[in-house]
Design a protein around this motif. Structure first.
Motif, PDB file in Angstrom:
ATOM      1  N   VAL A   1       0.509  15.875  10.483  1.00 46.32           N
ATOM      2  CA  VAL A   1       0.096  16.989  10.223  1.00 46.32           C
ATOM      3  C   VAL A   1       0.820  17.487  11.135  1.00 46.32           C
ATOM      4  CG1 VAL A   1      -1.762  17.658  12.214  1.00 46.32           C
ATOM      5  CG2 VAL A   1      -1.443  18.418  10.492  1.00 46.32           C
ATOM      6  N   TRP A   2       1.954  17.341  11.856  1.00 45.54           N
ATOM      7  CA  TRP A   2       2.577  17.662  13.538  1.00 45.54           C
ATOM      8  C   TRP A   2       4.430  17.308  12.644  1.00 45.54           C
ATOM      9  CZ3 TRP A   2       0.568  21.014  16.538  1.00 45.54           C
ATOM     10  CH2 TRP A   2      -0.627  20.880  16.593  1.00 45.54           C
ATOM     11  N   LYS A   3       4.471  16.695  11.098  1.00 52.76           N
ATOM     12  CA  LYS A   3       5.646  16.729  11.118  1.00 52.76           C
ATOM     13  C   LYS A   3       6.977  18.068  11.278  1.00 52.76           C
ATOM     14  CE  LYS A   3       4.584  17.198   5.737  1.00 52.76           C
ATOM     15  NZ  LYS A   3       6.486  18.190   5.779  1.00 52.76           N
ATOM     16  N   ASP A   4       6.505  19.065  11.086  1.00 55.15           N
ATOM     17  CA  ASP A   4       6.914  20.125  11.420  1.00 55.15           C
ATOM     18  C   ASP A   4       6.477  20.844  12.014  1.00 55.15           C
ATOM     19  OD1 ASP A   4       7.866  19.470   8.080  1.00 55.15           O
ATOM     20  OD2 ASP A   4       5.516  20.603   8.039  1.00 55.15           O
ATOM     21  N   ILE A   5       6.255  20.673  13.207  1.00 48.12           N
ATOM     22  CA  ILE A   5       6.593  20.747  14.643  1.00 48.12           C
ATOM     23  C   ILE A   5       7.024  20.079  15.699  1.00 48.12           C
ATOM     24  CG2 ILE A   5       4.331  22.120  16.317  1.00 48.12           C
ATOM     25  CD1 ILE A   5       4.789  23.708  13.246  1.00 48.12           C
ATOM     26  N   ALA A   6       5.957  18.720  15.456  1.00 45.00           N
ATOM     27  CA  ALA A   6       6.763  18.219  16.924  1.00 45.00           C
ATOM     28  C   ALA A   6       8.206  17.661  17.087  1.00 45.00           C
ATOM     29  CB  ALA A   6       5.967  16.493  16.853  1.00 45.00           C
ATOM     30  N   PRO A   7       8.984  17.538  16.291  1.00 42.25           N
ATOM     31  CA  PRO A   7      10.910  17.408  16.092  1.00 42.25           C
ATOM     32  C   PRO A   7      11.118  18.529  16.525  1.00 42.25           C
ATOM     33  CG  PRO A   7       9.612  16.488  15.067  1.00 42.25           C
ATOM     34  CD  PRO A   7       8.640  17.291  15.040  1.00 42.25           C
TER      35      PRO A   7
ATOM     36  N   SER B   1       0.939  -1.862  -0.085  1.00 46.65           N
ATOM     37  CA  SER B   1       0.153  -0.225  -0.419  1.00 46.65           C
ATOM     38  C   SER B   1       1.274   0.861   0.003  1.00 46.65           C
ATOM     39  CB  SER B   1      -0.974   0.441   1.555  1.00 46.65           C
ATOM     40  OG  SER B   1      -1.391   1.103   1.090  1.00 46.65           O
ATOM     41  N   PRO B   2       1.149   2.436  -1.015  1.00 46.53           N
ATOM     42  CA  PRO B   2       1.122   3.495  -0.802  1.00 46.53           C
ATOM     43  C   PRO B   2       1.526   4.345   0.082  1.00 46.53           C
ATOM     44  CG  PRO B   2      -0.446   3.653  -1.843  1.00 46.53           C
ATOM     45  CD  PRO B   2      -0.696   2.278  -2.107  1.00 46.53           C
ATOM     46  N   SER B   3       0.874   3.832   1.411  1.00 50.92           N
ATOM     47  CA  SER B   3       0.069   4.862   2.084  1.00 50.92           C
ATOM     48  C   SER B   3       1.590   5.008   3.336  1.00 50.92           C
ATOM     49  CB  SER B   3      -0.551   4.328   3.116  1.00 50.92           C
ATOM     50  OG  SER B   3      -1.107   2.402   4.018  1.00 50.92           O
ATOM     51  N   TRP B   4       2.072   2.984   2.940  1.00 56.27           N
ATOM     52  CA  TRP B   4       3.167   3.002   3.960  1.00 56.27           C
ATOM     53  C   TRP B   4       4.360   3.997   3.270  1.00 56.27           C
ATOM     54  CZ3 TRP B   4       3.019   0.253   7.973  1.00 56.27           C
ATOM     55  CH2 TRP B   4       1.932  -0.562   8.327  1.00 56.27           C
ATOM     56  N   ASN B   5       4.301   4.750   2.536  1.00 54.47           N
ATOM     57  CA  ASN B   5       5.260   5.785   2.143  1.00 54.47           C
ATOM     58  C   ASN B   5       5.209   6.870   2.383  1.00 54.47           C
ATOM     59  OD1 ASN B   5       7.409   3.879   0.519  1.00 54.47           O
ATOM     60  ND2 ASN B   5       5.762   3.899  -1.585  1.00 54.47           N
ATOM     61  N   VAL B   6       3.849   7.208   2.344  1.00 51.57           N
ATOM     62  CA  VAL B   6       3.211   8.831   2.689  1.00 51.57           C
ATOM     63  C   VAL B   6       3.185   9.231   3.969  1.00 51.57           C
ATOM     64  CG1 VAL B   6       1.459  10.542   2.192  1.00 51.57           C
ATOM     65  CG2 VAL B   6       1.692   8.554   0.505  1.00 51.57           C
ATOM     66  N   TYR B   7       3.009   7.749   4.890  1.00 53.55           N
ATOM     67  CA  TYR B   7       2.903   7.888   6.018  1.00 53.55           C
ATOM     68  C   TYR B   7       3.400   6.949   6.865  1.00 53.55           C
ATOM     69  CZ  TYR B   7       0.362   9.230  11.168  1.00 53.55           C
ATOM     70  OH  TYR B   7       0.042   9.360  12.352  1.00 53.55           O
TER      71      TYR B   7
ATOM     72  N   THR C   1       3.786  15.145  -4.602  1.00 53.90           N
ATOM     73  CA  THR C   1       1.703  15.586  -4.197  1.00 53.90           C
ATOM     74  C   THR C   1       2.255  16.161  -2.792  1.00 53.90           C
ATOM     75  OG1 THR C   1       1.841  13.209  -3.617  1.00 53.90           O
ATOM     76  CG2 THR C   1       0.554  14.429  -5.505  1.00 53.90           C
ATOM     77  N   ASN C   2       1.582  16.491  -2.318  1.00 55.40           N
ATOM     78  CA  ASN C   2       1.202  16.895  -0.378  1.00 55.40           C
ATOM     79  C   ASN C   2       0.832  15.836   0.138  1.00 55.40           C
ATOM     80  OD1 ASN C   2       1.053  17.833   2.263  1.00 55.40           O
ATOM     81  ND2 ASN C   2      -0.383  19.674   1.213  1.00 55.40           N
ATOM     82  N   PRO C   3       2.097  15.019   0.996  1.00 54.47           N
ATOM     83  CA  PRO C   3       1.524  13.645   1.525  1.00 54.47           C
ATOM     84  C   PRO C   3       0.362  14.027   2.640  1.00 54.47           C
ATOM     85  CG  PRO C   3       3.682  15.265   2.665  1.00 54.47           C
ATOM     86  CD  PRO C   3       3.319  15.677   1.615  1.00 54.47           C
ATOM     87  N   ILE C   4       0.192  15.172   3.346  1.00 55.08           N
ATOM     88  CA  ILE C   4      -0.732  15.271   3.858  1.00 55.08           C
ATOM     89  C   ILE C   4      -2.186  15.122   3.443  1.00 55.08           C
ATOM     90  CG2 ILE C   4      -2.171  17.137   4.868  1.00 55.08           C
ATOM     91  CD1 ILE C   4       1.094  18.160   6.622  1.00 55.08           C
ATOM     92  N   GLN C   5      -2.650  16.136   2.361  1.00 56.54           N
ATOM     93  CA  GLN C   5      -3.691  15.484   1.180  1.00 56.54           C
ATOM     94  C   GLN C   5      -3.478  14.496   0.883  1.00 56.54           C
ATOM     95  OE1 GLN C   5      -6.089  17.774   2.089  1.00 56.54           O
ATOM     96  NE2 GLN C   5      -4.764  19.403   2.734  1.00 56.54           N
ATOM     97  N   GLU C   6      -2.185  13.479   0.642  1.00 59.24           N
ATOM     98  CA  GLU C   6      -2.507  12.379  -0.307  1.00 59.24           C
ATOM     99  C   GLU C   6      -2.875  11.547   0.584  1.00 59.24           C
ATOM    100  OE1 GLU C   6      -1.978   9.026  -2.908  1.00 59.24           O
ATOM    101  OE2 GLU C   6      -2.461  11.957  -3.102  1.00 59.24           O
ATOM    102  N   ILE C   7      -2.614  11.350   2.321  1.00 55.85           N
ATOM    103  CA  ILE C   7      -3.083  10.729   3.485  1.00 55.85           C
ATOM    104  C   ILE C   7      -4.890  10.600   3.323  1.00 55.85           C
ATOM    105  CG2 ILE C   7      -2.712  11.784   5.205  1.00 55.85           C
ATOM    106  CD1 ILE C   7      -1.752   8.367   4.660  1.00 55.85           C
ATOM    107  N   VAL C   8      -5.147  11.704   3.479  1.00 51.94           N
ATOM    108  CA  VAL C   8      -6.930  11.755   3.562  1.00 51.94           C
ATOM    109  C   VAL C   8      -6.919  11.541   2.250  1.00 51.94           C
ATOM    110  CG1 VAL C   8      -8.801  13.287   3.065  1.00 51.94           C
ATOM    111  CG2 VAL C   8      -6.625  14.383   4.626  1.00 51.94           C
ATOM    112  N   ARG C   9      -6.917  10.881   1.601  1.00 49.77           N
ATOM    113  CA  ARG C   9      -7.111  10.413   0.175  1.00 49.77           C
ATOM    114  C   ARG C   9      -6.852   8.646   0.104  1.00 49.77           C
ATOM    115  NH1 ARG C   9      -5.492   8.978  -5.394  1.00 49.77           N
ATOM    116  NH2 ARG C   9      -3.509   8.949  -4.970  1.00 49.77           N
TER     117      ARG C   9
END
Length: 341
Positions: free
Chosen positions: A95-101, A46-52, A230-238
């Motif tokens: 969605v926190w990938k640029d905040i939490a670290p 599944s591509p989800s493992w690469n996106v998220y 693509t934007n991974p954040i939007q891609e994971i919604v799809r």
């Protein structure tokens, strides 16, 4: 001499009560809710493992709670000040990938997790109301043995954070930050399409196997190279929409029944508390219009409202550096309120 109304009633009631007595049945005993699968159950192809990826953050684990497994991550030094980050309606903890670290690198101990029905957390077949979301966090904090923490919520997560502060005030360590917060959205500001898509009838149709099969075929047309662009954040919604059997229903129920609307009482409770409150909102937010920042500010007048000019709804992605600076300033021991303008 005819019967009076009283006598007629006296003749009718006994057989009526007897009939009801004989036909009445006791409800069936409660059953365990059906638990639907998460991204963790998708095949490795599944591509989800690469996106998220499941290990997007270090320190990942699962908490087995009464309504299913919850995926969470603990990052940052173990002795750091504790922060919980709560994501919004449809996008999980990616969605926190640029905040939490960044928070972790500055010495904070950060707890991230996927809400029920999103990402790597299971999806119980229940009503996704405010109590479900706040109780999930309370049980998760108990699981990781946290007595309290600073609470930060984004979008619907802001509604969760506010209600959590009202339901479990002893678990909040004096500071609550709300980014593009929902919680008091009026029904008129929810699009007709969103209302239609969240109706039980549409959710019933979208759960049918032919529809699910079509959505999976549609999602799988993207090649990995296209995914990277693509934007991974939007891609994971799809991908969640296509591959998770109860994702759409969870989002729809959260929209109808969850911490999106009607939380005036929780904001008023927050105003009466001793917590310091930070509001961050963009003027170009079309999902939760900026007017709600002002409405929340009126409900919580001691809050510090920071406006991001031309900022949209996805502030943690588009204005990550500003959000990080604001959070670090707010969470610091020496933080003090700015006077209300």
């Amino acid at each position: 001499m005819g019967l009076t109304p009283f006598h007629r009633l006296a003749l009718v009631l006994p057989p009526l009560f007897l009939t009801v007595y004989l036909l009445a049945s006791f409800p069936r005993p409660p059953t365990v809710p059906i638990i639907h699968t998460s991204l963790a159950d998708l095949p490795s192809s599944s591509p989800s493992w690469n996106v998220y990826p499941e290990d997007l953050y270090s320190g990942g684990a699962y908490a087995k709670l009464p309504l299913g497994r919850v995926r969470y991550w603990l990052i940052g030094p173990e002795d750091g000040r504790r922060i919980v980050l709560i994501h919004g309606l449809s996008i999980p903890a990616i969605v926190w990938k640029d905040i939490a670290p960044v928070l972790a690198s500055r010495g904070y101990r950060v707890l991230l997790y996927d809400l029920y029905g999103r990402g790597y957390s299971d999806a119980p077949q229940v009503i996704y109301d405010t109590a479900l979301h706040t109780t999930q966090l309370a049980l998760l904090m108990q699981h990781v043995r946290w007595d309290n923490a600073f609470i930060v919520g984004l979008s619907m997560g802001g509604g969760v954070a506010t209600a959590f502060s009202a339901h479990f005030p002893h678990l909040v360590n004096g500071k609550v930050a709300l980014i593009a917060s929902a919680g008091i959205i009026e029904s008129s500001d929810i699009s007709r399409t969103a209302k239609f898509m969240s109706t039980p009838l549409v959710q019933t149709v979208s759960a049918l196997p032919p529809f699910q099969h079509y959505m999976r075929l549609l999602a799988n047309t993207s090649r990995f190279s296209e995914l990277c662009e693509t934007n991974p954040i939007q891609e994971i919604v799809r991908l969640q929409t296509a591959h998770l059997p109860y994702y759409n229903a969870a989002v729809a129920s959260s929209l109808r029944d969850g911490p999106i609307r009607g939380l005036h009482f929780a904001f008023q409770s927050l105003a009466r508390s001793s917590n310091k409150v930070l509001l961050i909102h963009g003027t170009s937010d079309k999902t939760v219009p900026y007017k709600y920042a002002s409405k929340i500010h009126n409900l919580v007048p001691q809050a510090d409202l920071v406006t991001i000019s031309d900022g949209g709804h996805d502030l943690t992605a588009t204005h990550a550096s500003e959000v990080n600076a604001l959070l670090l300033h707010f969470l610091a021991d020496e933080y003090s309120y700015k006077p209300r303008g």
